[in-house]
Design a protein around this motif. Structure first.
Motif, PDB file in Angstrom:
ATOM      1  N   GLU A 171       0.830  -1.206   0.000  1.00 11.64           N
ATOM      2  CA  GLU A 171       0.000   0.000   0.000  1.00 11.64           C
ATOM      3  C   GLU A 171       0.865   1.258   0.000  1.00 11.64           C
ATOM      4  OE1 GLU A 171      -2.540  -0.322   3.377  1.00 11.64           O
ATOM      5  OE2 GLU A 171      -3.706  -2.011   2.562  1.00 11.64           O
ATOM      6  N   ARG A 172       1.934   1.229   0.791  1.00  9.74           N
ATOM      7  CA  ARG A 172       2.820   2.384   0.834  1.00  9.74           C
ATOM      8  C   ARG A 172       3.540   2.559  -0.501  1.00  9.74           C
ATOM      9  NH1 ARG A 172       4.274   5.819   4.709  1.00  9.74           N
ATOM     10  NH2 ARG A 172       6.316   6.878   4.579  1.00  9.74           N
ATOM     11  N   LEU A 173       3.908   1.459  -1.123  1.00 13.22           N
ATOM     12  CA  LEU A 173       4.541   1.532  -2.436  1.00 13.22           C
ATOM     13  C   LEU A 173       3.621   2.210  -3.440  1.00 13.22           C
ATOM     14  CD1 LEU A 173       6.648   0.823  -4.581  1.00 13.22           C
ATOM     15  CD2 LEU A 173       5.691  -1.491  -4.662  1.00 13.22           C
ATOM     16  N   ALA A 174       2.349   1.844  -3.439  1.00 17.99           N
ATOM     17  CA  ALA A 174       1.401   2.450  -4.371  1.00 17.99           C
ATOM     18  C   ALA A 174       1.268   3.947  -4.123  1.00 17.99           C
ATOM     19  CB  ALA A 174       0.040   1.760  -4.241  1.00 17.99           C
ATOM     20  N   GLN A 175       1.184   4.352  -2.867  1.00 17.39           N
ATOM     21  CA  GLN A 175       1.051   5.774  -2.543  1.00 17.39           C
ATOM     22  C   GLN A 175       2.301   6.550  -2.928  1.00 17.39           C
ATOM     23  OE1 GLN A 175      -1.721   7.573  -1.164  1.00 17.39           O
ATOM     24  NE2 GLN A 175      -0.355   9.123  -2.045  1.00 17.39           N
ATOM     25  N   LEU A 176       3.463   5.993  -2.612  1.00 16.11           N
ATOM     26  CA  LEU A 176       4.708   6.675  -2.944  1.00 16.11           C
ATOM     27  C   LEU A 176       4.914   6.769  -4.452  1.00 16.11           C
ATOM     28  CD1 LEU A 176       7.112   5.231  -0.214  1.00 16.11           C
ATOM     29  CD2 LEU A 176       6.240   7.571  -0.375  1.00 16.11           C
ATOM     30  N   SER A 177       4.475   5.763  -5.183  1.00 15.06           N
ATOM     31  CA  SER A 177       4.584   5.806  -6.645  1.00 15.06           C
ATOM     32  C   SER A 177       3.786   6.975  -7.199  1.00 15.06           C
ATOM     33  CB  SER A 177       4.096   4.497  -7.254  1.00 15.06           C
ATOM     34  OG  SER A 177       4.891   3.413  -6.850  1.00 15.06           O
ATOM     35  N   ASP A 178       2.591   7.175  -6.647  1.00 12.00           N
ATOM     36  CA  ASP A 178       1.762   8.311  -7.072  1.00 12.00           C
ATOM     37  C   ASP A 178       2.412   9.635  -6.684  1.00 12.00           C
ATOM     38  OD1 ASP A 178      -0.116   6.571  -8.104  1.00 12.00           O
ATOM     39  OD2 ASP A 178      -1.454   6.689  -6.368  1.00 12.00           O
ATOM     40  N   ASP A 179       2.938   9.693  -5.464  1.00  9.75           N
ATOM     41  CA  ASP A 179       3.566  10.929  -4.991  1.00  9.75           C
ATOM     42  C   ASP A 179       4.793  11.276  -5.829  1.00  9.75           C
ATOM     43  OD1 ASP A 179       1.659  10.974  -3.018  1.00  9.75           O
ATOM     44  OD2 ASP A 179       2.989  10.259  -1.425  1.00  9.75           O
ATOM     45  N   TYR A 180       5.580  10.257  -6.162  1.00 13.66           N
ATOM     46  CA  TYR A 180       6.773  10.497  -6.963  1.00 13.66           C
ATOM     47  C   TYR A 180       6.400  10.999  -8.359  1.00 13.66           C
ATOM     48  CZ  TYR A 180      11.181   9.708  -9.399  1.00 13.66           C
ATOM     49  OH  TYR A 180      12.313   9.877 -10.157  1.00 13.66           O
ATOM     50  N   ALA A 181       5.390  10.399  -8.941  1.00 13.67           N
ATOM     51  CA  ALA A 181       4.974  10.785 -10.293  1.00 13.67           C
ATOM     52  C   ALA A 181       4.521  12.237 -10.352  1.00 13.67           C
ATOM     53  CB  ALA A 181       3.850   9.867 -10.768  1.00 13.67           C
ATOM     54  N   ALA A 182       4.090  12.794  -9.233  1.00 11.58           N
ATOM     55  CA  ALA A 182       3.595  14.171  -9.197  1.00 11.58           C
ATOM     56  C   ALA A 182       4.690  15.197  -8.931  1.00 11.58           C
ATOM     57  CB  ALA A 182       2.509  14.303  -8.131  1.00 11.58           C
ATOM     58  N   LEU A 183       5.931  14.745  -8.695  1.00  5.79           N
ATOM     59  CA  LEU A 183       7.010  15.669  -8.363  1.00  5.79           C
ATOM     60  C   LEU A 183       7.413  16.528  -9.560  1.00  5.79           C
ATOM     61  CD1 LEU A 183       9.407  13.425  -6.218  1.00  5.79           C
ATOM     62  CD2 LEU A 183       7.994  15.333  -5.409  1.00  5.79           C
ATOM     63  N   SER A 184       7.808  17.745  -9.245  1.00  9.70           N
ATOM     64  CA  SER A 184       8.375  18.652 -10.239  1.00  9.70           C
ATOM     65  C   SER A 184       9.811  18.942  -9.825  1.00  9.70           C
ATOM     66  CB  SER A 184       7.562  19.951 -10.301  1.00  9.70           C
ATOM     67  OG  SER A 184       8.137  20.857 -11.219  1.00  9.70           O
ATOM     68  N   PHE A 185      10.772  18.474 -10.609  1.00 12.03           N
ATOM     69  CA  PHE A 185      12.175  18.588 -10.227  1.00 12.03           C
ATOM     70  C   PHE A 185      12.739  19.935 -10.648  1.00 12.03           C
ATOM     71  CE2 PHE A 185      11.371  14.026 -10.428  1.00 12.03           C
ATOM     72  CZ  PHE A 185      11.875  13.622  -9.198  1.00 12.03           C
ATOM     73  N   GLU A 186      13.688  20.419  -9.853  1.00 12.13           N
ATOM     74  CA  GLU A 186      14.275  21.735 -10.086  1.00 12.13           C
ATOM     75  C   GLU A 186      15.541  21.675 -10.917  1.00 12.13           C
ATOM     76  OE1 GLU A 186      16.006  25.440  -7.347  1.00 12.13           O
ATOM     77  OE2 GLU A 186      14.502  24.058  -6.552  1.00 12.13           O
ATOM     78  N   LEU A 187      16.369  20.673 -10.684  1.00 13.87           N
ATOM     79  CA  LEU A 187      17.633  20.559 -11.397  1.00 13.87           C
ATOM     80  C   LEU A 187      17.434  19.902 -12.760  1.00 13.87           C
ATOM     81  CD1 LEU A 187      19.927  19.348  -8.464  1.00 13.87           C
ATOM     82  CD2 LEU A 187      19.716  21.661  -9.381  1.00 13.87           C
ATOM     83  N   PRO A 188      18.303  20.204 -13.728  1.00 17.56           N
ATOM     84  CA  PRO A 188      18.205  19.509 -15.026  1.00 17.56           C
ATOM     85  C   PRO A 188      18.493  18.027 -14.858  1.00 17.56           C
ATOM     86  CG  PRO A 188      20.240  20.768 -14.873  1.00 17.56           C
ATOM     87  CD  PRO A 188      19.418  21.165 -13.680  1.00 17.56           C
ATOM     88  N   GLN A 189      17.819  17.213 -15.655  1.00 17.68           N
ATOM     89  CA  GLN A 189      18.017  15.775 -15.555  1.00 17.68           C
ATOM     90  C   GLN A 189      19.176  15.337 -16.451  1.00 17.68           C
ATOM     91  OE1 GLN A 189      14.662  13.235 -15.395  1.00 17.68           O
ATOM     92  NE2 GLN A 189      13.312  14.755 -14.477  1.00 17.68           N
ATOM     93  N   GLY A 190      19.750  14.186 -16.084  1.00 19.82           N
ATOM     94  CA  GLY A 190      20.885  13.675 -16.840  1.00 19.82           C
ATOM     95  C   GLY A 190      21.489  12.477 -16.154  1.00 19.82           C
ATOM     96  N   VAL A 191      22.796  12.284 -16.298  1.00 20.30           N
ATOM     97  CA  VAL A 191      23.483  11.132 -15.722  1.00 20.30           C
ATOM     98  C   VAL A 191      23.417  11.209 -14.195  1.00 20.30           C
ATOM     99  CG1 VAL A 191      25.696   9.969 -15.453  1.00 20.30           C
ATOM    100  CG2 VAL A 191      25.052  10.930 -17.671  1.00 20.30           C
TER     101      VAL A 191
END
Length: 309
Positions: A171-191
């Motif tokens: 259950e916690r995995l499902a909730q965290l998966s949703d929370d992670y998907a909603a994140l807006s990251f500040e730094l540029p993505q890469g390696v």
């Protein structure tokens, strides 16, 4: 009997418990294939991989199952790229790797030091600042970060978890998966390294910090690499305020000031629990720690009594 006729005990068959005994048997067979001497090999870590130091200046890494072959191939390829770039990271031995042995994946690496002298948070920050400016060559195709790739398997495949605990973790995995998907990251993505902490940076024989455990390399948010050190300080008390300040100054960004920090910290500590749960069935100390951690996830109590592994 010849090697192909050697009897294999149940403890050494593919899918057997990942223990010092079974991994040592795998090590012996792997060393025989490549002509390395396993005499007096020392087990220095048993976690996601079993890590052995051989008498010669070589370190062997044994993955839990053959399912880790893609990560091992990537790890060897990344090591080759970093060597070309002159980046201080562990180097793979120059023969065809990885090896498939006993349903597991084995790789061999040049030993950095005879002792595990871990780097400081500031040294880790300096390495990450350099790594995060690098771009991979065209022939090295890193996969996108999959934060929860192994979490469901670690829960479903672990009979040590009680049904109640397994249900809670799913259950916690499902909730965290949703929370992670909603994140807006500040730094540029890469390696990214994928598991960046001082536990994966060791000083070599000259005192230079060297990056280890390259199997988690991916393309993804740089905050992923920064958050472990932050929660080690803020939630667990494993780093001091001075060490954390030196770390953020060395890197040039404080992930704790980013609005998504709490969610990413929750994700990383959850993965720490499911990772350690793999050891609970064979190690009572680890089992006690996992029980404590699951209770903390349930109740929200402080994490300052979590022990590092």
């Amino acid at each position: 009997m010849t090697e192909s006729q050697t009897a294999v005990s149940p403890a050494d068959r593919p899918g057997s418990p990942f223990t010092p005994e079974s991994t040592k048997a795998t090590l012996l067979r792997a060393c025989a294939r490549v002509g390395l001497d396993p005499s007096n090999a020392q087990l220095i870590r048993l976690g996601e991989n079993a890590v052995y130091r051989l008498a010669s200046p070589v370190v062997a890494r044994i993955g839990r199952t053959a399912a880790y072959v893609d990560d091992a191939q990537k790890e060897v390829a990344v090591a080759g790229w970093l060597a070309i770039e002159g980046f201080p990271a562990v180097r793979a031995l120059p023969f065809d790797q990885p090896l498939a042995v006993d349903g597991r994946v084995v790789t061999f690496w040049k030993s950095i030091s005879e002792v595990e002298d871990y780097a400081s948070p500031a040294e880790l920050g300096t390495l990450l600042a350099r790594l995060h400016t690098m771009e991979t060559p065209a022939g090295l195709r890193l996969p996108p970060l999959e934060p929860f790739a192994r979490a469901e398997h670690r829960i479903a495949g672990n009979n040590w978890f009680s049904p109640k605990d397994a249900s809670f973790l799913r259950e916690r995995l499902a909730q965290l998966s949703d929370d992670y998907a909603a994140l807006s990251f500040e730094l540029p993505q890469g390696v990214i390294h994928g598991d960046a902490s001082v536990g994966n940076v060791i000083r070599d024989r000259t005192g230079r910090p060297v990056l280890l455990d390259l199997d988690g390399f991916a393309l993804g948010p740089r905050e992923w690499d920064l958050v472990l050190t932050a929660i080690y300080y803020e939630r667990f008390g494993w780093h001091t305020a001075q060490e954390y300040d030196a770390y953020t100054q060395a890197y040039g960004f404080d992930v704790m000031r980013w609005p998504g920090y709490r969610v990413l910290g929750d994700v990383r500590e959850f993965l720490m629990v499911t990772w350690l749960g793999q050891k609970a069935g064979q190690d009572e100390r680890a089992a006690s720690e996992v029980r404590k951690r699951i209770q903390a996830l349930r109740t929200g109590v402080g994490r300052d009594d979590w022990e590092p592994y």
